[in-house]
Write a protein that holds these residues in place. Structure first.
Motif, PDB file in Angstrom:
ATOM      1  N   THR A 169       2.799  26.283 -23.151  1.00  0.00           N
ATOM      2  CA  THR A 169       3.459  25.230 -23.924  1.00  0.00           C
ATOM      3  C   THR A 169       3.911  25.750 -25.290  1.00  0.00           C
ATOM      4  O   THR A 169       5.017  25.497 -25.746  1.00  0.00           O
ATOM      5  CB  THR A 169       2.439  24.064 -24.050  1.00  0.00           C
ATOM      6  OG1 THR A 169       2.706  23.149 -23.021  1.00  0.00           O
ATOM      7  CG2 THR A 169       2.486  23.354 -25.339  1.00  0.00           C
TER       8      THR A 169
ATOM      9  N   PRO B  97       3.846  19.599 -22.695  1.00  0.00           N
ATOM     10  CA  PRO B  97       2.740  19.829 -21.742  1.00  0.00           C
ATOM     11  C   PRO B  97       2.646  18.696 -20.714  1.00  0.00           C
ATOM     12  O   PRO B  97       1.731  17.867 -20.752  1.00  0.00           O
ATOM     13  CB  PRO B  97       1.514  19.866 -22.656  1.00  0.00           C
ATOM     14  CG  PRO B  97       1.888  19.009 -23.822  1.00  0.00           C
ATOM     15  CD  PRO B  97       3.372  19.111 -23.994  1.00  0.00           C
TER      16      PRO B  97
ATOM     17  N   ASN C  93      -2.930  24.912 -20.268  1.00  0.00           N
ATOM     18  CA  ASN C  93      -1.483  24.761 -20.497  1.00  0.00           C
ATOM     19  C   ASN C  93      -1.061  25.131 -21.915  1.00  0.00           C
ATOM     20  O   ASN C  93       0.133  25.240 -22.194  1.00  0.00           O
ATOM     21  CB  ASN C  93      -1.062  23.302 -20.267  1.00  0.00           C
ATOM     22  CG  ASN C  93      -1.051  22.951 -18.799  1.00  0.00           C
ATOM     23  OD1 ASN C  93      -0.628  23.754 -17.977  1.00  0.00           O
ATOM     24  ND2 ASN C  93      -1.533  21.773 -18.471  1.00  0.00           N
TER      25      ASN C  93
ATOM     26  N   ASP D  17       1.823  18.502 -17.542  1.00  0.00           N
ATOM     27  CA  ASP D  17       0.596  18.384 -16.734  1.00  0.00           C
ATOM     28  C   ASP D  17      -0.548  17.817 -17.574  1.00  0.00           C
ATOM     29  O   ASP D  17      -1.380  17.049 -17.080  1.00  0.00           O
ATOM     30  CB  ASP D  17       0.160  19.757 -16.194  1.00  0.00           C
ATOM     31  CG  ASP D  17       1.180  20.313 -15.215  1.00  0.00           C
ATOM     32  OD1 ASP D  17       2.060  19.541 -14.779  1.00  0.00           O
ATOM     33  OD2 ASP D  17       1.100  21.521 -14.911  1.00  0.00           O
TER      34      ASP D  17
END
Ligand SMILES: Cc1cc2nc3c(=O)[nH]c(=O)nc-3n(C[C@H](O)[C@H](O)[C@H](O)COP(=O)(O)OP(=O)(O)OC[C@H]3O[C@@H](n4cnc5c(N)ncnc54)[C@H](O)[C@@H]3O)c2cc1C
Length: 387
Positions: free
Chosen positions: A21, A28, A17, A30
């Motif tokens: 990001t 972020p 990610n 997740d």
């Protein structure tokens, strides 16, 4: 270094990610979710409340493991851990019983509101006043220009002037659940680095039970020196060190890769001296970080105060040294890697992002404030009692 509590799959989520990001300057989500699911959000919460009850050294190990994957996520986590420490050490027992199990279960991500619009980032003063009446505490129009994770946090710890008659340095720390607040977003978030922290500004009003005051009303300074300053300086320094050591590890692997094309000759004296200097600086930060962790743990075991000039000097020295040495180390790595490997966004090493991210370290609680304060404290320690 990889903390034993950090599984490789979790790091993989952070890593995957990190680029989006950073590119889009978005939180972020997740990555935070895997941290919530992993139990790491409650790393320092005592086991009686369902947490891991981890030591400060363990906190630094986890921060150092997370940071090379995504420094924004690591800092989001470290700031939360620091806020959690404030609750653990200073909240009233009723609030602790309500909040700590939720933190341990990953249901309560805490954000910090100390910087205030118009007043700057002096941690120990506040302008917006709290009104405490009939068991309720309320405030209105608290301007918070930089709040990491403000759009995602489940709860906030805010600094406020103790009451309308109080002096600016009589500051109260207050916990509020998101649902107890009215949050109006202000400004944009498009910074040079740490873009994933999504630290928008907000104007905040709210009303909570007076039992949500953390520590004594008007005595935030003692809460801060006991809890949030040590844990923030330790957690942030561990994140910055983790990012720099991760970058160094990658650079060394690349330099030693068989058959690599381009880049400096490892027999060069210039290269070797530069690599040696980077190594020494990172080792110094690592050793000082570990020593400060032990110093704080020893003080806590003896229930000794950390607000003496010597203790403040040590806690400040850690933040100042880590913020400056880790950034200059990554600057030297970038110089070594050169245009192709280090300077561009698409380069194989993430040095460019790490460089931009680490540039924030001197601003995040500005070293311009901390150096003069540390110099003034030095004048009080004529014995020069070094750690
Ligand atoms: C990535 C990131 C995340 C953050 N997250 C949060 C958060 O979650 N919550 C929060 O409350 N805050 C947060 N902050 C804000 C942070 O804590 C500081 O308040 C902020 O970075 C300092 O802003 P500033 O550079 O304007 O410095 P300030 O300390 O506000 O100073 C203002 C100006 O005065 C100058 N100055 C300061 N001292 C002196 C001096 N002695 N002599 C001369 N000039 C001086 C500075 O150089 C600066 O130009 C975050 C900051 C960053 C970078």
């Amino acid at each position: 270094m990889n903390g034993r509590l950090v599984p490789p799959e979790l790091l993989e989520v952070l890593r995957s990610n990190a680029d989006r990001t950073d590119r889009e300057a978005v939180f972020p989500t997740d990555s935070l979710q895997v941290l919530r699911d992993s139990g790491l959000m409650g790393l320092n919460v005592p086991s009686e409340y369902g947490g891991h009850g981890a030591s400060l050294r363990e906190v630094t190990k986890v921060a150092r493991a997370l940071a090379p994957a995504c420094l924004s996520t690591a800092m989001i986590w470290a700031m939360h851990i620091s806020q959690a420490d404030g609750v653990i050490r200073h909240a009233k027992s009723e609030l602790k019983s309500e909040l700590l199990p939720r933190i341990a279960a990953g249901e309560e991500y805490l954000a910090s509101v100390t910087t205030e619009g118009g007043r700057g980032s002096d941690l120990f003063t506040a302008d917006t006043a709290l009104t405490v009446d009939n068991g309720r505490a309320s405030f209105s129009g608290r301007r918070a220009p930089v709040v990491t994770g403000g759009a995602q946090a489940d709860g906030f710890l805010l600094t406020l002037r103790a009451d309308a008659e109080a002096k600016p340095h009589e500051v109260t720390l207050l916990y509020a659940r998101r649902g107890q607040l009215t949050l109006t977003r202000s400004g944009n978030w498009d910074p040079m680095g740490m873009r994933g922290t999504e630290s928008f500004g907000w104007e905040i009003s709210g009303e909570v039970p007076a039992g949500n005051i953390v520590g004594e009303a008007g005595k935030f300074r003692s809460v801060a020196w006991d809890s949030m300053v040590p844990t923030a300086h330790i957690g942030w320094s561990a994140c910055w060190l983790g990012a720099a050591e991760g970058a160094y590890r990658e650079l060394l692997r690349w330099l030693r890769a068989p058959g690599r094309k381009g880049g400096p000759d490892t027999r060069s004296e210039l290269l070797r001296e530069r690599l040696g200097r980077i190594r020494v600086d990172l080792d110094l930060v690592s050793a000082y970080l570990t020593r400060v962790c032990d110093y704080v743990e020893e003080a806590r075991a003896k229930e000794a105060s950390l607000s003496s000039p010597r203790s403040q000097l040590r806690l400040n020295s850690l933040k100042l040294a880590a913020s400056e040495l880790t950034f200059s180390a990554v600057d030297a790595m970038l110089q070594t890697a050169g245009m192709g490997l280090g300077y561009t966004r698409s380069a194989p090493l993430a040095l460019e992002r790490t460089f931009r991210d680490l540039r924030s370290a001197r601003l995040n609680h500005s070293n311009d404030r901390m150096w003069p304060a540390t110099g003034a404290l030095s004048l009080l320690d004529t014995e020069v009692d070094l750690l």
